[in-house]
Design an enzyme around this catalytic site. Sequence first.
Site, PDB file in Angstrom:
ATOM      1  N   TYR A 141       0.854  -1.206   0.000  1.00 53.07           N
ATOM      2  CA  TYR A 141       0.000   0.000   0.000  1.00 53.07           C
ATOM      3  C   TYR A 141       0.881   1.245   0.000  1.00 53.07           C
ATOM      4  O   TYR A 141       0.663   2.167  -0.794  1.00 53.07           O
ATOM      5  CB  TYR A 141      -0.922   0.000   1.215  1.00 53.07           C
ATOM      6  CG  TYR A 141      -1.742   1.273   1.349  1.00 53.07           C
ATOM      7  CD1 TYR A 141      -2.871   1.486   0.562  1.00 53.07           C
ATOM      8  CD2 TYR A 141      -1.382   2.270   2.261  1.00 53.07           C
ATOM      9  CE1 TYR A 141      -3.621   2.654   0.670  1.00 53.07           C
ATOM     10  CE2 TYR A 141      -2.123   3.440   2.377  1.00 53.07           C
ATOM     11  CZ  TYR A 141      -3.235   3.628   1.588  1.00 53.07           C
ATOM     12  OH  TYR A 141      -3.978   4.794   1.687  1.00 53.07           O
ATOM     13  N   LYS A 145       1.311   4.290  -2.877  1.00 50.93           N
ATOM     14  CA  LYS A 145       1.101   5.724  -2.652  1.00 50.93           C
ATOM     15  C   LYS A 145       2.384   6.522  -2.941  1.00 50.93           C
ATOM     16  O   LYS A 145       2.305   7.689  -3.318  1.00 50.93           O
ATOM     17  CB  LYS A 145       0.615   5.957  -1.220  1.00 50.93           C
ATOM     18  CG  LYS A 145      -0.816   5.446  -0.992  1.00 50.93           C
ATOM     19  CD  LYS A 145      -1.847   6.204  -1.803  1.00 50.93           C
ATOM     20  CE  LYS A 145      -3.274   5.781  -1.489  1.00 50.93           C
ATOM     21  NZ  LYS A 145      -4.278   6.570  -2.231  1.00 50.93           N
TER      22      LYS A 145
END
Length: 233
Positions: A141, A145
């Site tokens: 994750y 990002k």
Amino acid sequence: MTAIKGATVLVTGGGRGIGRTLVEELHRRGAGKVYATARDPRTVTHPGAVPLALEVTDPASVAAAAEQAQDVTILINNAGASVRASYLDSPMQEVRRDLETNFYGPLLVTRAFVPVIERNGGGHVLNVHSALSWLADGTPYSASKAALWSQTNSLRLELRPRGIAVTGLHVAYVDTDMTSDIDAPKADPRDVAVAALDGIEAGAHEVLADDTTRWIKSQLSAGPEALYAQLKS
Ligand SMILES: NC(=O)c1ccc[n+]([C@@H]2O[C@H](COP(=O)([O-])OP(=O)(O)OC[C@H]3O[C@@H](n4cnc5c(N)ncnc54)[C@H](OP(=O)(O)O)[C@@H]3O)[C@@H](O)[C@H]2O)c1
């Protein structure tokens, strides 16, 4: 600087969480029309919003949404997922899923809407990053990002001469479904939406929506030991 009053805005993932709050705040600021996307558009319940089906990882779904929303001038790439896969132990399919949703998804959507925004005389794109763009949390994750942050920085240069400004939003934990199992201080989605839209209206390249995010960014030049306490012993 981009005016929200009177603008036509599309918010991906606008049916819940930060996206729904963005839709509410856009109406409060007098946006002319707000498209709110969801994989199942029946879940978009805001009375003023125009519901639109969108699965950001599916090129056909993205093309269909762009076909239906030809009047957009501001695009907010908010939709995102956190699989919390393990780099070493999860199936590679799970490792790839965050990248598909959080990196390739916004790219597909932006590619579809840039010609639309251009035809409408220019406008704005806001990408929702994270404080984890700058702090690895042990999962893909945070990599997704970080990659999205880099994508935004490149697109800002490419889109500026085409009349489209680009803002990146960074924020730490926010109180939404995504963090429902996390016991930690969380920002109010309303404060995040207000900061994001203030950033669009001010033409900010970057919005840091809370103190945790500002602290993380301030430590980046100090080296990995400043951000990862595990490395100090
Ligand atoms: N919550 C936090 O602590 C936090 C912190 C930093 C950044 N963010 C970022 O903020 C954004 C919004 O997150 P949130 O906290 O509001 O999370 P959330 O409540 O879990 O909502 C996620 C949203 O993304 C949409 N979405 C997920 N996968 C999608 C896909 N494949 N195609 C289309 N839409 C998809 C969902 O749409 P459906 O309704 O169709 O499921 C939903 O609207 C995300 O980009 C997230 O990474 C969140």
